[in-house]
Write a protein that holds these residues in place. Sequence first.
Motif, PDB file in Angstrom:
ATOM      1  N   GLY A 112      -3.778  -4.153  -6.306  1.00 23.94           N
ATOM      2  CA  GLY A 112      -2.592  -3.401  -5.927  1.00 23.94           C
ATOM      3  C   GLY A 112      -2.675  -1.951  -6.361  1.00 23.94           C
ATOM      4  N   ARG A 113      -3.154  -1.724  -7.572  1.00 20.95           N
ATOM      5  CA  ARG A 113      -3.313  -0.367  -8.092  1.00 20.95           C
ATOM      6  C   ARG A 113      -4.306   0.430  -7.252  1.00 20.95           C
ATOM      7  NH1 ARG A 113      -5.133  -1.621 -12.940  1.00 20.95           N
ATOM      8  NH2 ARG A 113      -3.113  -2.402 -13.549  1.00 20.95           N
ATOM      9  N   ARG A 114      -5.400  -0.208  -6.895  1.00 18.03           N
ATOM     10  CA  ARG A 114      -6.428   0.467  -6.088  1.00 18.03           C
ATOM     11  C   ARG A 114      -5.880   0.831  -4.705  1.00 18.03           C
ATOM     12  NH1 ARG A 114      -9.827   3.946  -4.964  1.00 18.03           N
ATOM     13  NH2 ARG A 114     -11.602   3.386  -3.718  1.00 18.03           N
ATOM     14  N   LEU A 115      -5.155  -0.080  -4.088  1.00 17.51           N
ATOM     15  CA  LEU A 115      -4.577   0.205  -2.774  1.00 17.51           C
ATOM     16  C   LEU A 115      -3.539   1.323  -2.865  1.00 17.51           C
ATOM     17  CD1 LEU A 115      -4.197  -3.427  -1.403  1.00 17.51           C
ATOM     18  CD2 LEU A 115      -5.806  -1.684  -0.602  1.00 17.51           C
ATOM     19  N   GLN A 116      -2.738   1.314  -3.923  1.00 21.61           N
ATOM     20  CA  GLN A 116      -1.754   2.383  -4.102  1.00 21.61           C
ATOM     21  C   GLN A 116      -2.442   3.735  -4.281  1.00 21.61           C
ATOM     22  OE1 GLN A 116       1.386   2.439  -3.668  1.00 21.61           O
ATOM     23  NE2 GLN A 116       1.853   0.265  -3.602  1.00 21.61           N
ATOM     24  N   GLN A 117      -3.582   3.752  -4.959  1.00 16.28           N
ATOM     25  CA  GLN A 117      -4.335   4.995  -5.127  1.00 16.28           C
ATOM     26  C   GLN A 117      -4.838   5.509  -3.784  1.00 16.28           C
ATOM     27  OE1 GLN A 117      -7.414   3.966  -7.904  1.00 16.28           O
ATOM     28  NE2 GLN A 117      -6.156   4.453  -9.695  1.00 16.28           N
ATOM     29  N   GLY A 137      -4.261  10.314  -0.368  1.00 14.93           N
ATOM     30  CA  GLY A 137      -4.393  10.943   0.941  1.00 14.93           C
ATOM     31  C   GLY A 137      -5.728  11.638   1.146  1.00 14.93           C
ATOM     32  N   LYS A 138      -6.674  11.406   0.256  1.00 16.21           N
ATOM     33  CA  LYS A 138      -7.986  12.052   0.392  1.00 16.21           C
ATOM     34  C   LYS A 138      -8.967  11.204   1.200  1.00 16.21           C
ATOM     35  CE  LYS A 138      -7.747  14.635  -3.906  1.00 16.21           C
ATOM     36  NZ  LYS A 138      -8.360  14.889  -5.201  1.00 16.21           N
ATOM     37  N   HIS A 139      -8.545  10.004   1.523  1.00 13.08           N
ATOM     38  CA  HIS A 139      -9.415   9.094   2.274  1.00 13.08           C
ATOM     39  C   HIS A 139      -9.190   9.276   3.768  1.00 13.08           C
ATOM     40  CE1 HIS A 139     -10.539   6.938  -1.370  1.00 13.08           C
ATOM     41  NE2 HIS A 139      -9.268   7.024  -1.728  1.00 13.08           N
ATOM     42  N   GLU A 140     -10.115   8.756   4.553  1.00 15.12           N
ATOM     43  CA  GLU A 140      -9.953   8.824   5.998  1.00 15.12           C
ATOM     44  C   GLU A 140      -8.699   8.038   6.401  1.00 15.12           C
ATOM     45  OE1 GLU A 140     -12.983   6.100   7.990  1.00 15.12           O
ATOM     46  OE2 GLU A 140     -13.905   6.526   6.058  1.00 15.12           O
ATOM     47  N   SER A 141      -8.059   8.451   7.466  1.00 14.65           N
ATOM     48  CA  SER A 141      -6.751   7.912   7.841  1.00 14.65           C
ATOM     49  C   SER A 141      -6.772   6.408   8.102  1.00 14.65           C
ATOM     50  CB  SER A 141      -6.199   8.642   9.048  1.00 14.65           C
ATOM     51  OG  SER A 141      -7.043   8.465  10.167  1.00 14.65           O
ATOM     52  N   ILE A 142      -7.847   5.874   8.645  1.00 20.33           N
ATOM     53  CA  ILE A 142      -7.893   4.441   8.933  1.00 20.33           C
ATOM     54  C   ILE A 142      -7.873   3.640   7.636  1.00 20.33           C
ATOM     55  CG2 ILE A 142     -10.416   4.287   9.085  1.00 20.33           C
ATOM     56  CD1 ILE A 142      -7.910   2.340  11.230  1.00 20.33           C
ATOM     57  N   ARG A 143      -8.516   4.138   6.601  1.00 22.77           N
ATOM     58  CA  ARG A 143      -8.537   3.447   5.311  1.00 22.77           C
ATOM     59  C   ARG A 143      -7.133   3.430   4.700  1.00 22.77           C
ATOM     60  NH1 ARG A 143     -13.000   4.440   0.789  1.00 22.77           N
ATOM     61  NH2 ARG A 143     -13.702   2.391   1.366  1.00 22.77           N
ATOM     62  N   VAL A 144      -6.424   4.537   4.808  1.00 26.09           N
ATOM     63  CA  VAL A 144      -5.059   4.623   4.287  1.00 26.09           C
ATOM     64  C   VAL A 144      -4.160   3.663   5.056  1.00 26.09           C
ATOM     65  CG1 VAL A 144      -3.046   6.131   4.021  1.00 26.09           C
ATOM     66  CG2 VAL A 144      -5.332   7.002   3.478  1.00 26.09           C
ATOM     67  N   THR A 168       5.270  -8.903  12.638  1.00 27.58           N
ATOM     68  CA  THR A 168       5.854  -8.112  13.733  1.00 27.58           C
ATOM     69  C   THR A 168       6.401  -6.775  13.225  1.00 27.58           C
ATOM     70  OG1 THR A 168       7.894  -9.361  13.468  1.00 27.58           O
ATOM     71  CG2 THR A 168       6.412 -10.060  15.219  1.00 27.58           C
ATOM     72  N   ALA A 169       6.989  -6.763  12.028  1.00 24.66           N
ATOM     73  CA  ALA A 169       7.509  -5.524  11.457  1.00 24.66           C
ATOM     74  C   ALA A 169       6.369  -4.571  11.110  1.00 24.66           C
ATOM     75  CB  ALA A 169       8.342  -5.814  10.219  1.00 24.66           C
ATOM     76  N   ILE A 170       5.268  -5.108  10.591  1.00 23.20           N
ATOM     77  CA  ILE A 170       4.107  -4.274  10.266  1.00 23.20           C
ATOM     78  C   ILE A 170       3.542  -3.676  11.544  1.00 23.20           C
ATOM     79  CG2 ILE A 170       1.743  -4.275   9.370  1.00 23.20           C
ATOM     80  CD1 ILE A 170       2.648  -6.535   7.465  1.00 23.20           C
ATOM     81  N   ALA A 171       3.422  -4.486  12.585  1.00 23.05           N
ATOM     82  CA  ALA A 171       2.875  -4.013  13.859  1.00 23.05           C
ATOM     83  C   ALA A 171       3.746  -2.913  14.445  1.00 23.05           C
ATOM     84  CB  ALA A 171       2.737  -5.172  14.835  1.00 23.05           C
ATOM     85  N   CYS A 172       5.059  -3.084  14.385  1.00 25.14           N
ATOM     86  CA  CYS A 172       5.973  -2.071  14.926  1.00 25.14           C
ATOM     87  C   CYS A 172       5.873  -0.772  14.150  1.00 25.14           C
ATOM     88  CB  CYS A 172       7.407  -2.577  14.904  1.00 25.14           C
ATOM     89  SG  CYS A 172       7.734  -3.846  16.127  1.00 25.14           S
ATOM     90  N   SER A 173       5.822  -0.849  12.830  1.00 25.06           N
ATOM     91  CA  SER A 173       5.760   0.377  12.026  1.00 25.06           C
ATOM     92  C   SER A 173       4.410   1.069  12.213  1.00 25.06           C
ATOM     93  CB  SER A 173       5.996   0.070  10.548  1.00 25.06           C
ATOM     94  OG  SER A 173       4.947  -0.693  10.017  1.00 25.06           O
ATOM     95  N   ASP A 174       3.340   0.302  12.376  1.00 26.34           N
ATOM     96  CA  ASP A 174       2.028   0.892  12.584  1.00 26.34           C
ATOM     97  C   ASP A 174       1.963   1.568  13.955  1.00 26.34           C
ATOM     98  OD1 ASP A 174      -0.629   1.428  11.661  1.00 26.34           O
ATOM     99  OD2 ASP A 174      -1.350  -0.045  13.108  1.00 26.34           O
ATOM    100  N   ILE A 229      -1.135  -1.576   5.375  1.00 30.86           N
ATOM    101  CA  ILE A 229      -0.915  -2.859   6.041  1.00 30.86           C
ATOM    102  C   ILE A 229      -1.103  -4.015   5.059  1.00 30.86           C
ATOM    103  CG2 ILE A 229      -1.878  -4.461   7.767  1.00 30.86           C
ATOM    104  CD1 ILE A 229      -2.405  -1.904   9.503  1.00 30.86           C
ATOM    105  N   ILE A 230      -2.132  -3.946   4.233  1.00 31.32           N
ATOM    106  CA  ILE A 230      -2.380  -5.006   3.253  1.00 31.32           C
ATOM    107  C   ILE A 230      -1.257  -5.069   2.237  1.00 31.32           C
ATOM    108  CG2 ILE A 230      -3.893  -5.758   1.374  1.00 31.32           C
ATOM    109  CD1 ILE A 230      -6.228  -4.584   3.070  1.00 31.32           C
ATOM    110  N   ILE A 231      -0.799  -3.914   1.760  1.00 27.51           N
ATOM    111  CA  ILE A 231       0.305  -3.877   0.804  1.00 27.51           C
ATOM    112  C   ILE A 231       1.559  -4.491   1.426  1.00 27.51           C
ATOM    113  CG2 ILE A 231       1.895  -2.354  -0.427  1.00 27.51           C
ATOM    114  CD1 ILE A 231      -0.531  -0.430  -0.805  1.00 27.51           C
TER     115      ILE A 231
END
Length: 62
Positions: free
Chosen positions: A17-22, A27-34, A50-56, A39-41
Amino acid sequence: MLVAEPVRARRLTEDEGRRLQQIVGRGKHESIRVRRAMIIIASASGTQVTAIACSDRKSLPG
């Protein structure tokens, strides 16, 4: 008609969780990684697929 069970990510460890939050926070990573980290979080916290898909979809250009 058969409907599939909702899919959800497993519970994250504190380190995961900490790594994903980092990744999301820096914001220094490529956009797809962010986007994937977000999505995983969301999935691990119980947000419905369905909510994740709509927000994405809203965050995509076009």
